[in-house]
Design an enzyme around this catalytic site. Structure first.
Site, PDB file in Angstrom:
ATOM      1  CB  CYS A 159      -4.252   3.423   5.621  1.00  0.00           C
ATOM      2  SG  CYS A 159      -4.053   3.005   3.877  1.00  0.00           S
ATOM      3  CB  CYS A 163      -9.031  -4.739 -11.401  1.00  0.00           C
ATOM      4  SG  CYS A 163      -8.619  -3.758 -12.833  1.00  0.00           S
ATOM      5  CB  CYS A 167      -0.894  -0.013   1.235  1.00  0.00           C
ATOM      6  SG  CYS A 167      -1.871   1.499   1.420  1.00  0.00           S
TER       7      CYS A 167
END
Length: 185
Positions: free
Chosen positions: A153, A173, A101
């Site tokens: 988050c 995706c 991330c």
């Protein structure tokens, strides 16, 4: 004589234009090389780690997110934006490694589960750990889809579809701008 003067002038203009184009290409390559080096340095400095598995919530103000993320990352992760297909960083990335991330650095995907979906976005048939992402109902754009957000988050990563390959049949995706990549050594 005027005819030859015009031809000579046009030739000089064309030559000058080509020389400028070549100079710009050299500059772009140098800038690209520097950017690649900056990216490698940045990756080392931000300390991506596969051992960083804590799911303790990361909460920041919008001002803090805006300061930490690039404009593109902020648009995707915090405003639920979508990047253009086929024109993103990781769609054609075939290196072995892991995807994190971009906001909180949680390890999310392995290159082992990445596949070419033909959609123009990086696609994966599985996550490293199902607890690291959450599926949220997305009713935007006149359709119902499964939005995938980071469990730590709550940053928008992309969408989930059921048209992926075996063994899961899933297609995560994702937006390249929502992730960072660390190549395996």
């Amino acid at each position: 004589m005027k005819k030859y003067t015009k031809i000579a002038a046009l030739a000089l203009i064309a030559f000058g234009f080509m020389a400028c184009m070549q100079a710009n290409k050299s500059e772009e390559k140098e800038v690209g090389d520097l950017a690649a080096n900056d990216t490698n340095t940045t990756m080392q400095q931000i300390g991506l780690s596969l051992n960083d598995t804590s799911l303790t919530k990361v909460e920041k103000t919008e001002a803090e997110w805006k300061k930490q993320l690039t404009d593109n990352q902020y648009y995707i992760l915090r405003k639920k934006g979508t990047e253009r297909p086929f024109q993103n960083e990781f769609n054609e990335n075939h290196k072995k490694g892991h995807y994190f991330c971009a906001a909180c650095k949680l390890p999310l995907f392995s290159s082992e589960t990445k596949f070419n979906s033909g959609t123009g976005w990086p696609s994966f048939y599985d996550v490293i750990d199902k607890n690291r992402v959450k599926e949220v109902v997305d009713k935007s754009l006149g359709m119902v889809r499964g939005e995938i957000v980071c469990a730590r988050c709550e940053g928008h990563l992309g969408h989930l579809f059921d048209d992926g390959p075996k063994p899961t049949g899933l297609r995560y995706c994702m937006n390249s701008g929502a992730m960072l990549f660390q190549e395996s050594k």
